[in-house]
Design an enzyme around this catalytic site. Structure first.
Site, PDB file in Angstrom:
ATOM      1  N   GLN A   1      -0.117  -7.197   7.851  1.00 19.86           N
ATOM      2  CA  GLN A   1       1.291  -7.627   8.256  1.00 19.86           C
ATOM      3  C   GLN A   1       1.675  -8.896   7.606  1.00 19.86           C
ATOM      4  O   GLN A   1       2.659  -9.351   7.315  1.00 19.86           O
ATOM      5  CB  GLN A   1       1.614  -7.460   9.833  1.00 19.86           C
ATOM      6  CG  GLN A   1       2.880  -7.631   9.961  1.00 19.86           C
ATOM      7  CD  GLN A   1       3.237  -7.161  11.596  1.00 19.86           C
ATOM      8  OE1 GLN A   1       3.005  -6.100  12.134  1.00 19.86           O
ATOM      9  NE2 GLN A   1       3.956  -8.229  12.132  1.00 19.86           N
TER      10      GLN A   1
ATOM     11  N   CYS B   1      -3.854   2.029  13.595  1.00 24.17           N
ATOM     12  CA  CYS B   1      -5.230   1.738  13.691  1.00 24.17           C
ATOM     13  C   CYS B   1      -5.260   0.845  15.227  1.00 24.17           C
ATOM     14  O   CYS B   1      -6.442   1.056  15.528  1.00 24.17           O
ATOM     15  CB  CYS B   1      -5.769   1.071  12.686  1.00 24.17           C
ATOM     16  SG  CYS B   1      -5.046  -0.519  12.613  1.00 24.17           S
TER      17      CYS B   1
ATOM     18  N   CYS C   1      -2.257  -0.169   6.593  1.00 23.42           N
ATOM     19  CA  CYS C   1      -3.219  -1.243   6.595  1.00 23.42           C
ATOM     20  C   CYS C   1      -4.671  -1.133   5.662  1.00 23.42           C
ATOM     21  O   CYS C   1      -4.969  -0.107   5.525  1.00 23.42           O
ATOM     22  CB  CYS C   1      -3.427  -1.582   8.181  1.00 23.42           C
ATOM     23  SG  CYS C   1      -5.095  -0.777   8.602  1.00 23.42           S
ATOM     24  N   GLU C   2      -5.141  -2.228   5.382  1.00 22.39           N
ATOM     25  CA  GLU C   2      -6.041  -2.203   3.906  1.00 22.39           C
ATOM     26  C   GLU C   2      -7.258  -2.037   4.882  1.00 22.39           C
ATOM     27  O   GLU C   2      -8.270  -1.914   4.310  1.00 22.39           O
ATOM     28  CB  GLU C   2      -6.018  -3.621   3.354  1.00 22.39           C
ATOM     29  CG  GLU C   2      -6.136  -4.934   3.979  1.00 22.39           C
ATOM     30  CD  GLU C   2      -6.106  -6.057   2.933  1.00 22.39           C
ATOM     31  OE1 GLU C   2      -5.481  -5.945   1.892  1.00 22.39           O
ATOM     32  OE2 GLU C   2      -6.821  -7.048   3.352  1.00 22.39           O
ATOM     33  N   HIS C   3      -7.274  -2.324   6.196  1.00 19.58           N
ATOM     34  CA  HIS C   3      -8.773  -2.329   7.008  1.00 19.58           C
ATOM     35  C   HIS C   3      -9.073  -0.684   7.424  1.00 19.58           C
ATOM     36  O   HIS C   3     -10.298  -0.457   7.183  1.00 19.58           O
ATOM     37  CB  HIS C   3      -8.581  -3.089   8.342  1.00 19.58           C
ATOM     38  CG  HIS C   3      -8.672  -4.468   7.933  1.00 19.58           C
ATOM     39  ND1 HIS C   3      -8.114  -5.483   8.678  1.00 19.58           N
ATOM     40  CD2 HIS C   3      -8.965  -5.078   7.117  1.00 19.58           C
ATOM     41  CE1 HIS C   3      -8.028  -6.491   8.477  1.00 19.58           C
ATOM     42  NE2 HIS C   3      -8.692  -6.708   7.024  1.00 19.58           N
ATOM     43  N   HIS C   4      -7.961  -0.057   7.602  1.00 21.21           N
ATOM     44  CA  HIS C   4      -8.235   1.491   7.891  1.00 21.21           C
ATOM     45  C   HIS C   4      -7.425   2.395   7.153  1.00 21.21           C
ATOM     46  O   HIS C   4      -7.725   3.638   7.516  1.00 21.21           O
ATOM     47  CB  HIS C   4      -7.829   1.498   9.607  1.00 21.21           C
ATOM     48  CG  HIS C   4      -8.441   0.500  10.470  1.00 21.21           C
ATOM     49  ND1 HIS C   4      -7.940  -0.583  10.638  1.00 21.21           N
ATOM     50  CD2 HIS C   4      -9.716   0.724  11.085  1.00 21.21           C
ATOM     51  CE1 HIS C   4      -8.709  -1.354  11.576  1.00 21.21           C
ATOM     52  NE2 HIS C   4      -9.815  -0.378  11.676  1.00 21.21           N
TER      53      HIS C   4
ATOM     54  N   HIS D   1       0.670  -0.605  14.717  1.00 20.66           N
ATOM     55  CA  HIS D   1      -0.352  -0.344  13.771  1.00 20.66           C
ATOM     56  C   HIS D   1      -1.176   0.735  14.411  1.00 20.66           C
ATOM     57  O   HIS D   1      -1.691   0.891  15.301  1.00 20.66           O
ATOM     58  CB  HIS D   1      -1.199  -1.446  13.443  1.00 20.66           C
ATOM     59  CG  HIS D   1      -0.572  -2.575  12.962  1.00 20.66           C
ATOM     60  ND1 HIS D   1      -1.068  -3.930  12.691  1.00 20.66           N
ATOM     61  CD2 HIS D   1       0.814  -2.900  12.666  1.00 20.66           C
ATOM     62  CE1 HIS D   1      -0.390  -4.769  12.075  1.00 20.66           C
ATOM     63  NE2 HIS D   1       0.836  -4.340  12.278  1.00 20.66           N
TER      64      HIS D   1
HETATM   65 ZN   LIG Z   1      -6.051  -1.466  10.474  1.00 20.41          ZN
END
Ligand SMILES: [Zn+2]
Length: 193
Positions: free
Chosen positions: A124, A154, A82-85, A152
């Protein structure tokens, strides 16, 4: 195609992270870690170097096919980050469907496309729209659907910690979006296995 991944820079950065979290990057278990992470990133982020168009061109060897019967490849297993975490998205099952418009590509190519698209920093929903776009270009059809189920880390391994929670996303293009009958046929086939 973009240039290759900068291994040396990743190594330096990982070493910094190890120090920042209070670790000793020189201790035995960690001494090779920056190198290992760099090599792992080179592999798992390979898809970042290519555009959707370039991925489509890699796997567009197609066969003439006049039938308009739906092609469905169910539950292709996948991982992504995931690009956020920068956290792992795992236990992913990706189902890809399209309606041929004169040609089809080999089924193994669909799996290779999924593999390349997931080797990026992703969300996703974005995996769904990227796969749909690559299939559209490679198969020359507007009618594409991508259904994804995934976990996920995260979400499941930190914060509110909800192990087993699955995220589902549905990406519908062309007649899958516009024609209720086509859409229902797709979900019926998916349900019946
Ligand atoms: Zn994430």
């Amino acid at each position: 195609m973009k240039g290759s991944i900068d291994l040396e820079r990743i190594e330096k950065a990982v070493k910094e992270i190890l120090i920042a979290i209070g670790e000793d990057p020189e201790r035995e278990g960690l001494i090779e870690t920056p190198k290992r992470v760099a090599r792992m990133y080179e592999e798992v982020f390979e898809g970042i170097r290519y555009t959707n168009e370039e991925i489509a061109n890699m796997f567009d060897k197609s066969f003439e096919h006049p039938d308009k019967d739906m092609v469905i490849m169910k539950n292709i297993p996948a991982f992504s980050y995931c690009e956020h975490h920068l956290a792992l998205m795992y236990n992913m099952n990706i189902t890809v469907a399209y309606i041929p418009n004169g040609k089809v590509i080999g089924l193994s190519k669909i799996a290779r496309i999924v593999d390349m698209v997931t080797k990026r920093l992703q969300l996703q929903e974005k995996i769904g729209s990227d796969v749909a776009e690559v299939i559209r270009i490679a198969c020359g059809t507007e009618d594409v659907a991508v259904i994804i189920e995934g976990e996920h880390s995260c979400m499941t391994a930190r914060g509110i910690k909800k192990p087993g929670v699955k995220t589902n996303t549905v990406t519908l293009r062309g007649r899958f979006k516009l024609d209720k009958k086509v859409r229902e046929e797709l979900f019926q086939i998916i349900k019946n296995g």
